[in-house]
Design a protein around this motif. Sequence first.
Motif, mmCIF file in Angstrom:
data_model
loop_
_atom_site.group_PDB
_atom_site.id
_atom_site.type_symbol
_atom_site.label_atom_id
_atom_site.label_comp_id
_atom_site.label_asym_id
_atom_site.label_seq_id
_atom_site.Cartn_x
_atom_site.Cartn_y
_atom_site.Cartn_z
ATOM 1 N N THR A 33 0.797 -1.235 0.000
ATOM 2 C CA THR A 33 0.000 0.000 0.000
ATOM 3 C C THR A 33 0.826 1.280 0.000
ATOM 4 O O THR A 33 0.289 2.360 -0.243
ATOM 5 N N GLY A 34 2.105 1.205 0.299
ATOM 6 C CA GLY A 34 2.947 2.384 0.425
ATOM 7 C C GLY A 34 3.396 2.644 1.846
ATOM 8 O O GLY A 34 4.316 3.445 2.078
ATOM 9 N N TYR A 35 2.797 1.982 2.816
ATOM 10 C CA TYR A 35 3.150 2.205 4.228
ATOM 11 C C TYR A 35 4.551 1.669 4.537
ATOM 12 O O TYR A 35 5.426 2.401 5.025
ATOM 13 N N ARG A 36 4.771 0.399 4.233
ATOM 14 C CA ARG A 36 6.064 -0.206 4.546
ATOM 15 C C ARG A 36 7.185 0.341 3.661
ATOM 16 O O ARG A 36 8.329 0.478 4.106
ATOM 17 N N SER A 37 6.864 0.669 2.413
ATOM 18 C CA SER A 37 7.903 1.183 1.515
ATOM 19 C C SER A 37 8.380 2.561 1.944
ATOM 20 O O SER A 37 9.540 2.918 1.724
ATOM 21 N N SER A 38 7.502 3.343 2.566
ATOM 22 C CA SER A 38 7.941 4.642 3.083
ATOM 23 C C SER A 38 8.917 4.446 4.240
ATOM 24 O O SER A 38 9.930 5.158 4.337
ATOM 25 N N ILE A 39 8.642 3.483 5.097
ATOM 26 C CA ILE A 39 9.575 3.159 6.182
ATOM 27 C C ILE A 39 10.912 2.709 5.600
ATOM 28 O O ILE A 39 11.983 3.187 6.004
ATOM 29 N N ALA A 40 10.845 1.782 4.625
ATOM 30 C CA ALA A 40 12.063 1.247 4.019
ATOM 31 C C ALA A 40 12.863 2.350 3.318
ATOM 32 O O ALA A 40 14.098 2.400 3.425
ATOM 33 N N SER A 41 12.176 3.229 2.609
ATOM 34 C CA SER A 41 12.862 4.324 1.910
ATOM 35 C C SER A 41 13.587 5.224 2.896
ATOM 36 O O SER A 41 14.729 5.644 2.655
ATOM 37 N N SER A 42 12.943 5.513 4.026
ATOM 38 C CA SER A 42 13.590 6.374 5.026
ATOM 39 C C SER A 42 14.796 5.674 5.653
ATOM 40 O O SER A 42 15.819 6.314 5.933
ATOM 41 N N LEU A 43 14.708 4.366 5.854
ATOM 42 C CA LEU A 43 15.840 3.617 6.395
ATOM 43 C C LEU A 43 17.024 3.630 5.423
ATOM 44 O O LEU A 43 18.174 3.818 5.826
ATOM 45 N N LEU A 44 16.731 3.441 4.145
ATOM 46 C CA LEU A 44 17.806 3.449 3.149
ATOM 47 C C LEU A 44 18.432 4.834 3.033
ATOM 48 O O LEU A 44 19.652 4.970 2.919
ATOM 49 N N LYS A 45 17.600 5.869 3.077
ATOM 50 C CA LYS A 45 18.134 7.233 3.034
ATOM 51 C C LYS A 45 19.054 7.490 4.233
ATOM 52 O O LYS A 45 20.081 8.151 4.102
ATOM 53 N N LYS A 46 18.658 6.977 5.386
ATOM 54 C CA LYS A 46 19.492 7.139 6.584
ATOM 55 C C LYS A 46 20.861 6.493 6.381
ATOM 56 O O LYS A 46 21.855 6.928 6.978
ATOM 57 N N HIS A 47 20.913 5.454 5.541
ATOM 58 C CA HIS A 47 22.169 4.755 5.249
ATOM 59 C C HIS A 47 22.783 5.240 3.934
ATOM 60 O O HIS A 47 23.546 4.516 3.276
ATOM 61 N N ASN A 48 22.432 6.468 3.548
ATOM 62 C CA ASN A 48 23.035 7.159 2.396
ATOM 63 C C ASN A 48 22.750 6.506 1.048
ATOM 64 O O ASN A 48 23.521 6.663 0.104
ATOM 65 N N ILE A 49 21.648 5.772 0.971
ATOM 66 C CA ILE A 49 21.155 5.271 -0.322
ATOM 67 C C ILE A 49 20.106 6.281 -0.775
ATOM 68 O O ILE A 49 18.951 6.228 -0.339
ATOM 69 N N ASN A 50 20.511 7.212 -1.637
ATOM 70 C CA ASN A 50 19.690 8.391 -1.892
ATOM 71 C C ASN A 50 18.910 8.367 -3.200
ATOM 72 O O ASN A 50 17.969 9.149 -3.375
ATOM 73 N N ASN A 51 19.266 7.500 -4.131
ATOM 74 C CA ASN A 51 18.597 7.475 -5.432
ATOM 75 C C ASN A 51 17.367 6.560 -5.365
ATOM 76 O O ASN A 51 17.343 5.455 -5.902
ATOM 77 N N ILE A 52 16.352 7.055 -4.682
ATOM 78 C CA ILE A 52 15.198 6.228 -4.335
ATOM 79 C C ILE A 52 13.908 6.879 -4.821
ATOM 80 O O ILE A 52 13.734 8.093 -4.730
ATOM 81 N N ILE A 53 13.009 6.037 -5.317
ATOM 82 C CA ILE A 53 11.626 6.449 -5.558
ATOM 83 C C ILE A 53 10.726 5.531 -4.749
ATOM 84 O O ILE A 53 10.859 4.302 -4.811
ATOM 85 N N ASN A 54 9.834 6.114 -3.986
ATOM 86 C CA ASN A 54 8.854 5.335 -3.233
ATOM 87 C C ASN A 54 7.585 5.203 -4.061
ATOM 88 O O ASN A 54 7.006 6.212 -4.488
ATOM 89 N N VAL A 55 7.151 3.971 -4.311
ATOM 90 C CA VAL A 55 5.899 3.728 -5.043
ATOM 91 C C VAL A 55 4.758 3.889 -4.040
ATOM 92 O O VAL A 55 4.493 3.007 -3.220
ATOM 93 N N LYS A 56 4.088 5.030 -4.103
ATOM 94 C CA LYS A 56 3.215 5.455 -3.008
ATOM 95 C C LYS A 56 1.949 4.625 -2.849
ATOM 96 O O LYS A 56 1.371 4.597 -1.760
ATOM 97 N N ASP A 57 1.501 3.959 -3.930
ATOM 98 C CA ASP A 57 0.309 3.111 -3.804
ATOM 99 C C ASP A 57 0.651 1.630 -3.869
ATOM 100 O O ASP A 57 -0.225 0.778 -3.949
ATOM 101 N N GLY A 58 1.938 1.307 -3.856
ATOM 102 C CA GLY A 58 2.407 -0.054 -3.704
ATOM 103 C C GLY A 58 1.949 -1.030 -4.773
ATOM 104 O O GLY A 58 1.600 -0.661 -5.901
#
Length: 455
Positions: free
Chosen positions: A417-442
């Motif tokens: 749905t986009g809930y878990r991917s937003s968490i995952a995207s923020s975790l990856l960004k925290k670890h300097n993985i910055n080239n990310i797109i979050n699929v908001k509707d999953g």
Amino acid sequence: MYIKQIYTNCLSQASYYIESGDECVIIDPIRDIDDYKTLINSRKTKLIYVLETHFHADFVSGHLELSNKYNCPIVYGPNANTNYNSISLKDGEFLSIGKVKMQIIHTPGHTLESVSYLLLDEENKQHSLYTGDTLFIGDVGRPDLAVDNGLTQKDLCSMLYDSLYNKIMKLDDEILIYPAHGSGTQCGKNLSSETFSTLGNQKINNYALNYKNYQDFCDGILLNLPKSPSYFKDSAYKNKNGYKSQSKLLENSLRALDKSTFLRYYKDDYFVLDTRKSKSFSKMHLKGSINVSLNGRYAISAANLIDVKTNLLIISDIGFEKESIVRLNRVGFDNIIGFLSGGINSIKNEKKLIDSIEEKSGKDLHLLNSHEIIDVRNKSEFDTLHVKGAKNYPLFDIINNTSKFKTNKKYAIHCLTGYRSSIASSLLKKHNINNIINVKDGFNGISKNNKVILQ
């Protein structure tokens, strides 16, 4: 007789209020007890017992809070040795509640002290069974959480088999089964979304009650058990040995921190949790913060990804500060320093500290040809159907797999749905993985895109 199931969605947890005459009991309460107090006051009853089915591992119970508030005893079954005043009853003993009775049935297996409570109505007829984590709807409790007692998984599995097949399944088919959890908990692996059923129905539809012998049962129950979260031991310890009161926790943590104070803690590497919705987080957030939104399995997700002993700072929407903290307290976060006064807008002009995450809809996934598709759903969801070529890193495992992501690669992250991917995207960004797109509707959105190949 009056029975009410009180279900906490964020924990996938059920507690129970049972009343007869002017007396009541509560089974397996959560740490914040306001809902129970409201119910007791509105029903004008006296709480005479707090009943615990076992030492819960996935949340901190409200047994001590209720016992202190209403001056009533906490009841366990056999093998429950606590560091506070409690009653440990024997298998087969009874408690009276008004005109009804509750029988203790020792049902070890999930844990050594696990019990089920059999409610007998005014006519002494079997009415309902409160099974804790022994029997769920569609599943049974995992038998691997008490192995520190010098017992193996197979030892506990043998106990669980005996509890189910030689005790519970001997009861009347018509009785209602009221478990402590529904779908979403990590105390089982195949729970139904239903939160109650009858024993007769479960004998037919629960796979765990349909094995021909102990060996088949053990093999099936232990197959593909996920790793238990690290916070489970901490919660179980608190439930057995005691914990800080909710009022004291709020006194220490529900503190508004001005911008300079908050950023001073932030620069000292205190962990920042942002509880706003993923859309708001993606537009603007503090660099290095993790997004776990309140509108999902917030507490469970946070406890799986953040050490509950961590010094924590909160960013939330204005008016949701207390909810953000109380729901974290439920799973043992006792070191919350405070929240950012004024919310994210109070630091929006700190341009060097502000970040964002690009979002796309599933209908556009086929346009992201240069991006590797990362599916953060559970393995069972992925195995059922997924995007061709996608890699599966379940959300709660992703923090242990950040080294597999490259800073120079592009990734499109999705869940259902986009809930878990937003968490995952923020975790990856925290670890300097910055080239990310979050699929908001999953995957819900992706599955409507006929230009994406699913397999």
